[in-house]
Design an enzyme around this catalytic site. Sequence first.
Site, PDB file in Angstrom:
ATOM      1  N   PHE A   8       1.656  46.829  55.037  1.00 27.98           N
ATOM      2  CA  PHE A   8       0.362  47.079  54.401  1.00 27.98           C
ATOM      3  C   PHE A   8      -0.252  48.387  54.873  1.00 27.98           C
ATOM      4  CE2 PHE A   8       0.414  42.536  53.536  1.00 27.98           C
ATOM      5  CZ  PHE A   8      -0.337  42.402  52.371  1.00 27.98           C
ATOM      6  N   ASP A   9      -0.702  49.173  53.915  1.00 27.45           N
ATOM      7  CA  ASP A   9      -1.637  50.234  54.231  1.00 27.45           C
ATOM      8  C   ASP A   9      -2.920  49.557  54.712  1.00 27.45           C
ATOM      9  OD1 ASP A   9      -2.931  52.843  54.159  1.00 27.45           O
ATOM     10  OD2 ASP A   9      -3.931  52.108  52.352  1.00 27.45           O
TER      11      ASP A   9
END
Length: 233
Positions: A8-9
């Site tokens: 995940f960013d």
Amino acid sequence: MKHKLFLFDLDDTLLDFRASEKLSFVRTMQALGLHEPIDGLFTDYQAINTDLWRKFETGAVTKDFLKVERFRATFAKHGLALDPEAASQLYLDSLPDTVVLIDGAREVCATLAAIGEVGIITNGVEAIQNRRIASSGLGDCISFVATSEACGHAKPDVRFFEYATKMARPFAKEEAVIIGDRLDADILGANRYGIDSCWFNPGRMANTSEAVPTFEVTSLHDIVPALKALALA
């Protein structure tokens, strides 16, 4: 579900950076003694900051330069005799205290952590990002945090993704997926590295870039159903 590694960013994917950014900017200006309306100042800061981050991602400027220059350039544009180095430090110190979760962030991280491994991939400042994650309450769902600062390369550079995945448990590329809001950093990086990607696009923006997401969602709540559907396709 075929995916076991979920990358995940952080900003504008799990954490509402725009909300946090403005709160921290207001606190910083107040600490420096500026109490007048700052909407125009903040708008110019955002534009300057965005431009500097783009330059950082291409290697044109360093992160240390960026952290101070965004304030120096903003103050210069508005003729303000304020200390950009002091502003930079105040702002960075404030960010961990202004964390705002995007709707569904806790649920999707907890669900996917029970299925496989959740890692964070971010071009942000390492010490600040770690403190923000701790403040967010997501820490127990996250196995590792990979930052461009520690790596020495930024998304979408393939070397960043090679660095990040070395922090994960053993995995196959077909079992990994990147989830992020940036086509030019997250999705393009996934394309170059050769793994699946999910474009988080709550604003329903058109994709006019060269990046090609495997799938797209407008809500974090849609990620798990989309991954399950992808496994059946």
